[in-house]
Enzyme design. Structure first.
Site, PDB file in Angstrom:
ATOM      1  N   CYS A  84       0.876  -0.974  -0.115  1.00  0.00           N
ATOM      2  CA  CYS A  84       0.120  -0.045   0.031  1.00  0.00           C
ATOM      3  C   CYS A  84       0.895   1.316   0.148  1.00  0.00           C
ATOM      4  O   CYS A  84       0.528   2.114  -0.350  1.00  0.00           O
ATOM      5  CB  CYS A  84      -0.993  -0.362   0.918  1.00  0.00           C
ATOM      6  N   ARG A 103      -3.053   4.794   5.343  1.00  0.00           N
ATOM      7  CA  ARG A 103      -3.762   3.995   4.015  1.00  0.00           C
ATOM      8  C   ARG A 103      -4.770   2.408   4.164  1.00  0.00           C
ATOM      9  O   ARG A 103      -5.061   2.006   3.140  1.00  0.00           O
ATOM     10  CB  ARG A 103      -2.477   4.388   2.912  1.00  0.00           C
ATOM     11  N   TRP A 156      -0.401  -4.417   2.104  1.00  0.00           N
ATOM     12  CA  TRP A 156      -2.096  -4.791   2.602  1.00  0.00           C
ATOM     13  C   TRP A 156      -1.568  -5.899   1.230  1.00  0.00           C
ATOM     14  O   TRP A 156      -1.514  -5.935   0.275  1.00  0.00           O
ATOM     15  CB  TRP A 156      -2.789  -3.294   1.528  1.00  0.00           C
ATOM     16  N   ASN A 197       3.976  -1.503  -4.542  1.00  0.00           N
ATOM     17  CA  ASN A 197       2.310  -1.848  -4.921  1.00  0.00           C
ATOM     18  C   ASN A 197       1.955  -2.200  -6.600  1.00  0.00           C
ATOM     19  O   ASN A 197       2.545  -1.833  -7.001  1.00  0.00           O
ATOM     20  CB  ASN A 197       2.575   0.045  -4.483  1.00  0.00           C
ATOM     21  N   GLY A 198       1.215  -2.840  -5.876  1.00  0.00           N
ATOM     22  CA  GLY A 198       0.792  -3.378  -7.135  1.00  0.00           C
ATOM     23  C   GLY A 198       0.266  -4.673  -7.449  1.00  0.00           C
ATOM     24  O   GLY A 198       0.214  -5.219  -6.821  1.00  0.00           O
ATOM     25  N   GLU A 211     -25.068   4.880   1.847  1.00  0.00           N
ATOM     26  CA  GLU A 211     -23.338   5.625   1.985  1.00  0.00           C
ATOM     27  C   GLU A 211     -23.515   5.235   3.722  1.00  0.00           C
ATOM     28  O   GLU A 211     -22.569   4.915   4.382  1.00  0.00           O
ATOM     29  CB  GLU A 211     -23.488   7.194   1.632  1.00  0.00           C
ATOM     30  N   LYS A 213     -20.876   3.046   5.545  1.00  0.00           N
ATOM     31  CA  LYS A 213     -19.770   3.675   6.799  1.00  0.00           C
ATOM     32  C   LYS A 213     -19.432   2.759   8.072  1.00  0.00           C
ATOM     33  O   LYS A 213     -18.834   2.466   9.151  1.00  0.00           O
ATOM     34  CB  LYS A 213     -20.115   5.383   6.569  1.00  0.00           C
ATOM     35  N   GLU A 225     -17.994  -0.080   7.346  1.00  0.00           N
ATOM     36  CA  GLU A 225     -16.478  -0.289   7.178  1.00  0.00           C
ATOM     37  C   GLU A 225     -15.670   0.147   8.554  1.00  0.00           C
ATOM     38  O   GLU A 225     -14.693  -0.188   8.853  1.00  0.00           O
ATOM     39  CB  GLU A 225     -16.124   1.173   6.575  1.00  0.00           C
ATOM     40  N   HIS A 275     -39.717  -6.731  -0.318  1.00  0.00           N
ATOM     41  CA  HIS A 275     -38.646  -7.240  -1.521  1.00  0.00           C
ATOM     42  C   HIS A 275     -38.367  -8.438  -1.003  1.00  0.00           C
ATOM     43  O   HIS A 275     -37.360  -8.368  -1.544  1.00  0.00           O
ATOM     44  CB  HIS A 275     -39.044  -6.874  -2.823  1.00  0.00           C
ATOM     45  N   LYS A 307      -6.966   3.036   2.136  1.00  0.00           N
ATOM     46  CA  LYS A 307      -7.255   3.879   1.733  1.00  0.00           C
ATOM     47  C   LYS A 307      -7.895   4.103  -0.224  1.00  0.00           C
ATOM     48  O   LYS A 307      -8.317   4.842  -0.587  1.00  0.00           O
ATOM     49  CB  LYS A 307      -6.518   5.204   2.194  1.00  0.00           C
TER      50      LYS A 307
END
Length: 608
Positions: A2, A27, A74, A100-101, A481, A485, A488, A504, A603
């Site tokens: 990360c 992050r 990460w 990173n990647g 949202e 939150k 998370e 339903h 992040k």
């Protein structure tokens, strides 16, 4: 991914690297490590867990090194263990790589290298890079790295050290951000400018398929194909204070309370009260092009996708233009139809979200005009789009986005206003919208004053493990949202639904143990929402309502009400989200969760 930090200069490098890593903690990561060049060679330490674990391993050890690289990981390939942490080292212990990647063809490369005698000790894709560079190293680290990268498929932001080429760091980027910081007799590299902001504000953002050689005296940039590039040095406008907590216990709470300021920044200089419209010159579209837009596509992920849904409601209602909101991660894997007059907006806080970048590039390949809505100046989306709008939210450190979300909505409201005034919105209505936009920051301040009420509700429900969030119309995305939150940062299972969809399926979950948050704003669908609340109450749900100030009726129907100021229907998400952000925050704190660094999250998601 990360986080990456590197330094070459005259100062002792370990304190600089460790400080940089701590700046990148926001992050999200699961292990950390450093590699430095001492007189006796390449030394490295790495550890699973928090940076404090690595720090304790380094305590008592004396380092004189002035060149080094560091990383927070990460996990993508391999569990978060000491062994799998970065940096990764070659067979001879002479080359160190942080990355990173994702290297997509690492299995094939690993097999070839193993046949040549290379010994692998980790489960990661990154280790292949260290061995590839070793395989082609003949005294020139730059050329060895260049050759290695020519064989790689995937994404990378890398920094490389070698004991054979001291006082030099080689960096390269393809799809994962890297920045070079310029100082006096010292230079820095990082994946995020926050890691080096204490030391310099003069930076160069590497573009895709570029690499650089960084020494204490200078740096030179070429493409991967060895074409010289002239650096474009930019000055960072924000200060170190902006990435400090400023007396708040968490970055997330600080950023929630920064929203009146960031919303003012988002509209500053962009409103034209005389003509009742918005000024958005960054779109780089002529008046005629804007008039002839016949379809808009929003590409985004996560919180930005929710902002796009709100933008869909605003633009279709006010400008009469059809809007589609696509998950960027899915858009690239189907055959999207891009017709003449289609404008694509890529929405991303970081401007580096891998799925959004890939989807954006697919849209460009199909001939679409692609615009960006992002926060980070110099990011990939900012550079690779045909134009766009910065949201001006400033650095957002908390992994769970708050101020960037509301700033995205504010920018989308400006785009909606601009397009509507070109079509069917009257001058009088345009001026009315501007008046209400200008009042939003103050009304957000009023909504924030309800924090103590929200905290009391959190104390009652923080031990619950399931929540339902319901909304209708433009407040349905706010329900999504709010639920995001909560899950998370508090790890409570929460789902957002259109209120009418409750019948339903989700209604099967409703009983006296189920808290339900309902967006019951006095708007065009208010009576419908009241009917949904009656259905909830008939099944003994515990209802928490977000309601409009002055609504006395709602308090008779639910257990708890949090009031927000009244505004135009299209702007209510800017206010209704505030208590939901506060509720998620206080629930997480009461449950003892790591608010700013929730588990398993990062992040900036720069891998697919």
């Amino acid at each position: 991914m990360c986080g990456i930090v590197g330094y070459v200069g005259k100062q002792k490098v370990v304190p600089i690297l460790m400080e940089g890593l701590k700046r990148l903690e926001y992050r999200g990561y699961d292990s950390a490590g450093i590699a430095v060049l001492e007189n006796k060679g390449l030394l490295f330490e790495k550890a699973a867990g928090k940076i404090s674990v690595l720090e304790s391993m380094l305590n008592g050890k004396k380092f004189e090194a002035t060149t080094g690289i560091a990383h927070t990981r990460w996990a993508t390939h391999g569990e978060p263990t000491n062994q799998n942490a970065h940096p990764h080292i070659d067979c001879k212990g002479e080359i160190a790589v942080v990355h990173n990647g994702i290297i997509e063809n690492f299995d094939a490369l690993k097999e070839v290298l193993a046949r040549k005698g290379h010994k692998f000790t980790t489960q990661t894709d990154t280790e292949v890079l260290a061995h590839l560079i070793e395989e082609y190293f003949e005294g020139d680290l730059v050329e060895a790295t260049r050759t290695a990268l020519s064989l790689v498929e995937g994404t990378y932001g890398i920094a490389v050290l070698s004991k054979k080429t001291p006082h030099q760091i080689v960096v390269a980027r393809h799809g994962s951000p890297l920045v070079i910081g310029s100082g006096e007799d010292e230079n820095f590299v990082a994946s995020d400018v926050s890691a080096i902001l204490k030391h310099t504000k003069q930076v160069v953002y590497l573009k895709d398929n570029e690499m650089a050689v960084v020494t204490s005296q200078d740096f030179s940039i070429t493409t991967i194909d060895n074409i010289q590039v002239t650096p474009h040095i930019q000055e960072i406008s924000w200060s170190l204070d902006m990435i400090e907590k400023g007396g708040y216990p968490h970055f997330m709470l600080k950023e929630i309370f920064e929203q009146p300021l960031t919303l003012r920044d988002a509209i500053r200089g962009r409103l034209n009260p005389i003509d009742g419209t918005a000024r958005l010159s960054g779109l780089n579209l002529q008046y005629e092009q804007l008039q002839h837009i016949n379809r808009i596509i929003f590409l985004a992920c996560g919180t930005s996708w929710h902002a796009g849904l709100i933008g869909e409601y605003m633009i279709e209602e006010n400008a009469g233009i059809p809007v589609e909101v696509e998950y960027a991660s899915e858009f690239r894997y189907r055959s999207p139809i891009i017709q003449e007059g289609t404008i694509v907006f890529a929405i991303s806080q970081s401007g580096e979200t891998a799925d959004t970048l890939a989807a954006m590039r697919e849209a460009k390949r199909k001939g679409a005009t692609v615009l960006g809505i992002c926060n980070v100046v110099g990011s990939s989306i900012a550079r690779d789009t045909d134009g766009g709008v910065y949201i001006h939210a400033g650095p957002e450190i908390g992994v769970a986005s708050t101020k960037a979300f509301t700033s995205q909505i504010m920018v989308l409201s400006l785009i909606s206003l601009l397009l509507a005034r070109m079509r069917n919105m009257s001058l009088e209505r345009g001026r009315e919208v501007i008046k209400h936009l200008q009042e939003i920051p103050e009304k957000v301040e009023m909504a924030l004053k309800k924090e103590d009420e929200v905290k009391k509700i959190a104390q009652l429900y923080h031990k619950k493990n399931n929540f339902l969030y319901l909304g209708r119309g433009i407040n349905f995305p706010v329900a999504l949202e709010g639920a995001l939150k909560l899950k998370e940062i508090s790890y409570i299972h929460a789902e957002g639904y259109p209120a009418a969809e409750m019948k339903h399926g989700p209604i099967a979950l409703i009983d006296e143990n189920m808290p339900v948050v309902v967006l019951a704003i006095k708007d065009a669908v208010y009576d419908k929402v009241l009917s949904n609340i009656e259905e909830l109450k008939a099944r003994r749900a515990r209802v928490i309502a977000i309601a409009t100030e002055g609504d006395c009726e709602i308090s008779k129907k639910v257990e708890h009400v949090i009031y927000i100021p009244k505004t135009l229907d299209m702007l209510t998400p800017l206010l209704s989200i505030i208590p939901l952000q506060l509720l998620a925050y206080h629930m997480a704190v009461l449950r003892g969760c790591n608010v700013d660094q929730p588990r398993n999250l990062a992040k900036s998601v720069t891998v697919e």
